[in-house]
Design an enzyme around this catalytic site. Structure first.
Site, PDB file in Angstrom:
ATOM      1  N   GLY A   1      -9.905  10.911 -34.965  1.00  0.00           N
ATOM      2  CA  GLY A   1     -10.345  11.340 -33.625  1.00  0.00           C
ATOM      3  C   GLY A   1      -9.510  10.671 -32.546  1.00  0.00           C
ATOM      4  N   THR A   2      -9.101   9.431 -32.789  1.00  0.00           N
ATOM      5  CA  THR A   2      -8.280   8.709 -31.811  1.00  0.00           C
ATOM      6  C   THR A   2      -6.907   9.373 -31.667  1.00  0.00           C
ATOM      7  OG1 THR A   2      -9.403   6.700 -32.452  1.00  0.00           O
ATOM      8  CG2 THR A   2      -7.338   6.425 -31.258  1.00  0.00           C
TER       9      THR A   2
ATOM     10  N   GLY B   1     -20.382   7.942 -32.384  1.00  0.00           N
ATOM     11  CA  GLY B   1     -19.090   7.365 -32.759  1.00  0.00           C
ATOM     12  C   GLY B   1     -18.404   8.155 -33.855  1.00  0.00           C
TER      13      GLY B   1
ATOM     14  N   LYS C   1     -11.437   7.095 -45.317  1.00  0.00           N
ATOM     15  CA  LYS C   1     -11.663   7.892 -44.100  1.00  0.00           C
ATOM     16  C   LYS C   1     -11.650   9.375 -44.442  1.00  0.00           C
ATOM     17  CE  LYS C   1     -10.261   8.430 -39.297  1.00  0.00           C
ATOM     18  NZ  LYS C   1     -11.640   8.468 -38.808  1.00  0.00           N
TER      19      LYS C   1
ATOM     20  N   HIS D   1      -4.913   4.950 -41.725  1.00  0.00           N
ATOM     21  CA  HIS D   1      -6.279   4.460 -41.971  1.00  0.00           C
ATOM     22  C   HIS D   1      -6.478   4.227 -43.454  1.00  0.00           C
ATOM     23  CE1 HIS D   1      -7.024   5.902 -37.859  1.00  0.00           C
ATOM     24  NE2 HIS D   1      -8.034   5.042 -37.870  1.00  0.00           N
ATOM     25  N   HIS D   2      -7.612   3.591 -43.775  1.00  0.00           N
ATOM     26  CA  HIS D   2      -7.979   3.352 -45.173  1.00  0.00           C
ATOM     27  C   HIS D   2      -8.259   4.679 -45.887  1.00  0.00           C
ATOM     28  CE1 HIS D   2     -12.160   4.126 -43.950  1.00  0.00           C
ATOM     29  NE2 HIS D   2     -11.813   3.474 -42.853  1.00  0.00           N
TER      30      HIS D   2
ATOM     31  N   THR E   1     -16.487  10.865 -35.889  1.00  0.00           N
ATOM     32  CA  THR E   1     -15.399  11.725 -35.417  1.00  0.00           C
ATOM     33  C   THR E   1     -15.426  13.064 -36.176  1.00  0.00           C
ATOM     34  OG1 THR E   1     -14.029  10.415 -36.920  1.00  0.00           O
ATOM     35  CG2 THR E   1     -13.875   9.909 -34.597  1.00  0.00           C
TER      36      THR E   1
ATOM     37  N   SER F   1     -14.038   8.955 -29.068  1.00  0.00           N
ATOM     38  CA  SER F   1     -13.219   8.997 -30.281  1.00  0.00           C
ATOM     39  C   SER F   1     -12.894   7.572 -30.716  1.00  0.00           C
ATOM     40  CB  SER F   1     -11.934   9.788 -30.038  1.00  0.00           C
ATOM     41  OG  SER F   1     -11.137   9.162 -29.055  1.00  0.00           O
ATOM     42  N   ASN F   2     -13.017   6.620 -29.783  1.00  0.00           N
ATOM     43  CA  ASN F   2     -12.752   5.229 -30.135  1.00  0.00           C
ATOM     44  C   ASN F   2     -13.429   4.341 -29.100  1.00  0.00           C
ATOM     45  OD1 ASN F   2     -11.439   2.665 -30.578  1.00  0.00           O
ATOM     46  ND2 ASN F   2     -10.081   3.826 -31.910  1.00  0.00           N
ATOM     47  N   PHE F   3     -14.311   3.455 -29.569  1.00  0.00           N
ATOM     48  CA  PHE F   3     -15.095   2.620 -28.660  1.00  0.00           C
ATOM     49  C   PHE F   3     -14.450   1.260 -28.398  1.00  0.00           C
ATOM     50  CE2 PHE F   3     -18.332   5.752 -29.642  1.00  0.00           C
ATOM     51  CZ  PHE F   3     -19.048   5.836 -28.460  1.00  0.00           C
TER      52      PHE F   3
HETATM   53  N1  LIG Z   1     -15.529   6.226 -32.491  1.00  0.00           N
HETATM   54  C1  LIG Z   1     -15.204   5.046 -33.012  1.00  0.00           C
HETATM   55  O1  LIG Z   1     -14.876   4.081 -32.291  1.00  0.00           O
HETATM   56  C2  LIG Z   1     -15.258   4.866 -34.505  1.00  0.00           C
HETATM   57  C3  LIG Z   1     -14.995   3.623 -35.092  1.00  0.00           C
HETATM   58  C4  LIG Z   1     -15.149   3.476 -36.467  1.00  0.00           C
HETATM   59  C5  LIG Z   1     -15.550   4.548 -37.232  1.00  0.00           C
HETATM   60  N2  LIG Z   1     -15.765   5.752 -36.639  1.00  0.00           N
HETATM   61  C6  LIG Z   1     -16.278   6.909 -37.379  1.00  0.00           C
HETATM   62  O2  LIG Z   1     -17.652   6.667 -37.654  1.00  0.00           O
HETATM   63  C7  LIG Z   1     -18.028   7.305 -38.863  1.00  0.00           C
HETATM   64  C8  LIG Z   1     -18.698   6.292 -39.802  1.00  0.00           C
HETATM   65  O3  LIG Z   1     -17.806   5.275 -40.137  1.00  0.00           O
HETATM   66  P1  LIG Z   1     -18.177   4.172 -41.240  1.00  0.00           P
HETATM   67  O4  LIG Z   1     -16.939   3.400 -41.441  1.00  0.00           O
HETATM   68  O5  LIG Z   1     -19.439   3.452 -40.902  1.00  0.00           O
HETATM   69  O6  LIG Z   1     -18.424   5.106 -42.524  1.00  0.00           O
HETATM   70  P2  LIG Z   1     -19.261   4.787 -43.853  1.00  0.00           P
HETATM   71  O7  LIG Z   1     -18.791   5.751 -44.867  1.00  0.00           O
HETATM   72  O8  LIG Z   1     -19.207   3.330 -44.173  1.00  0.00           O
HETATM   73  O9  LIG Z   1     -20.769   5.130 -43.434  1.00  0.00           O
HETATM   74  C9  LIG Z   1     -21.245   6.422 -43.221  1.00  0.00           C
HETATM   75  C10 LIG Z   1     -22.723   6.425 -43.565  1.00  0.00           C
HETATM   76  O10 LIG Z   1     -23.295   7.673 -43.165  1.00  0.00           O
HETATM   77  C11 LIG Z   1     -24.347   7.936 -44.088  1.00  0.00           C
HETATM   78  N3  LIG Z   1     -24.828   9.316 -44.040  1.00  0.00           N
HETATM   79  C12 LIG Z   1     -24.539  10.365 -44.856  1.00  0.00           C
HETATM   80  N4  LIG Z   1     -25.295  11.447 -44.492  1.00  0.00           N
HETATM   81  C13 LIG Z   1     -26.055  11.054 -43.453  1.00  0.00           C
HETATM   82  C14 LIG Z   1     -27.041  11.701 -42.654  1.00  0.00           C
HETATM   83  N5  LIG Z   1     -27.409  12.990 -42.869  1.00  0.00           N
HETATM   84  N6  LIG Z   1     -27.617  11.004 -41.652  1.00  0.00           N
HETATM   85  C15 LIG Z   1     -27.275   9.728 -41.424  1.00  0.00           C
HETATM   86  N7  LIG Z   1     -26.364   9.049 -42.164  1.00  0.00           N
HETATM   87  C16 LIG Z   1     -25.760   9.719 -43.157  1.00  0.00           C
HETATM   88  C17 LIG Z   1     -23.724   7.545 -45.446  1.00  0.00           C
HETATM   89  O11 LIG Z   1     -24.749   7.336 -46.410  1.00  0.00           O
HETATM   90  C18 LIG Z   1     -23.001   6.246 -45.073  1.00  0.00           C
HETATM   91  O12 LIG Z   1     -23.804   5.099 -45.276  1.00  0.00           O
HETATM   92  C19 LIG Z   1     -16.740   7.975 -39.388  1.00  0.00           C
HETATM   93  O13 LIG Z   1     -16.694   9.307 -38.913  1.00  0.00           O
HETATM   94  C20 LIG Z   1     -15.640   7.162 -38.727  1.00  0.00           C
HETATM   95  O14 LIG Z   1     -14.438   7.911 -38.589  1.00  0.00           O
HETATM   96  C21 LIG Z   1     -15.631   5.924 -35.306  1.00  0.00           C
END
Ligand SMILES: NC(=O)c1ccc[n+]([C@@H]2O[C@H](COP(=O)([O-])OP(=O)(O)OC[C@H]3O[C@@H](n4cnc5c(N)ncnc54)[C@H](O)[C@@H]3O)[C@@H](O)[C@H]2O)c1
Length: 242
Positions: free
Chosen positions: A150-151, A80, A144, A140-141, A82, A106-108
């Site tokens: 990615g979306t 997930g 980010k 976004h917040h 991006t 890019s978005n689930f």
């Molecule tokens: N594709 C989708 O539908 C979708 C939806 C929401 C968020 N996202 C993406 O997902 C990602 C995470 O979002 P979030 O809101 O949970 O972020 P977040 O900042 O709350 O969490 C990210 C986590 O990753 C951890 N991390 C750092 N290094 C790491 C490593 N080597 N291995 C594993 N974990 C590690 C951090 O400690 C943190 O807890 C972002 O890239 C966001 O853009 C994608």
């Protein structure tokens, strides 16, 4: 598969990881590992061996290494995170040649994937209406890490594939006629928002998605994990589910 209980490894235990845990447990799955930093791969090596599938929502800087770890462990992975696609070609080749399994999105969320379909159709229709200039705005917040989202990149690629007068996207203020402008705004406490806007002298046409919370992303990622755990190959969420 929906009735089978999975052992899930969470890669990234931030906002998304914690929500996926909560919703996976409600569906009868188990969380066997929580990887939140590189060292956790070693510390949780034994429990990782019991996982059927991994769900990756970490950071753009860690996603590629996490994907590589999964391929080394023969662990199917849902991605997930991006902004890791600079390494996509290499990872895709590795995945396919070594019989691994990966699905990225890019978005689930269902709503965004419906927006993707509308976006593709609208871009095709707009080929004959040259008076409309298209642009994308995403909000976004402030936490980010990547911009554009990615979306927004997926929306831009769909437009470029379907609208003849656009060939590339740009974040620059002054864009060339064949460039599609993306504006990426970061505003505190804003829900993820995407607008595709067609503007003409006469009127504006806008299609939008505004997320109220993160549950839609978590539901989609868990359904993707339930689908992929016994498959091999490189998949895109939108292509498989919509
Ligand atoms: N594709 C989708 O539908 C979708 C939806 C929401 C968020 N996202 C993406 O997902 C990602 C995470 O979002 P979030 O809101 O949970 O972020 P977040 O900042 O709350 O969490 C990210 C986590 O990753 C951890 N991390 C750092 N290094 C790491 C490593 N080597 N291995 C594993 N974990 C590690 C951090 O400690 C943190 O807890 C972002 O890239 C966001 O853009 C994608």
């Amino acid at each position: 598969m929906n009735n089978t209980s999975l052992n899930i490894a969470l890669l990234g235990y931030g906002k998304m990881g914690k929500l996926i845990e909560e919703m996976s447990l409600k569906k009868g799955h188990r969380i066997v590992a929580r990887i939140d930093k590189e060292e956790d791969w070693l510390l949780q090596a034994a429990s990782l061996k019991t996982a059927h599938v991994a769900i990756e929502f970490s950071t753009p800087a860690s996603a590629v290494q996490n994907i590589e770890h999964c391929f080394e462990l023969n662990l199917p992975i849902i991605v997930g995170t991006t902004a890791w696609q600079h390494d996509q070609d290499r990872l895709k080749q590795w995945c396919i040649s070594k019989g691994q399994a990966l699905m990225w999105g890019s978005n689930f969320s269902i709503g965004v994937n419906l927006l993707f379909k509308l976006n593709q159709q609208l871009a095709q229709w707009m080929n004959v209406y040259e008076g409309y200039e298209v642009s994308i705005e995403e909000i976004h917040h402030t936490a980010k890490l990547d911009a554009p989202s990615g979306t927004a990149v997926s929306l831009a690629q769909q437009i470029i594939e379907n609208l003849d007068r656009k060939n590339q996207w740009t974040l620059e203020e002054n864009s060339a006629p064949d460039q599609l402008k993306i504006e990426a705004l970061r505003i505190d406490a804003t829900p993820g928002t995407h607008h595709v806007r067609y503007q003409s002298e006469i009127d504006d046409l806008v299609i939008s998605h505004i997320a109220h919370n993160r549950k839609g992303f978590a539901i989609g990622a868990i359904e993707a994990a339930e689908w992929i755990y016994d498959k091999k190959g490189w998949f895109n969420f939108t292509e498989v589910f919509f």
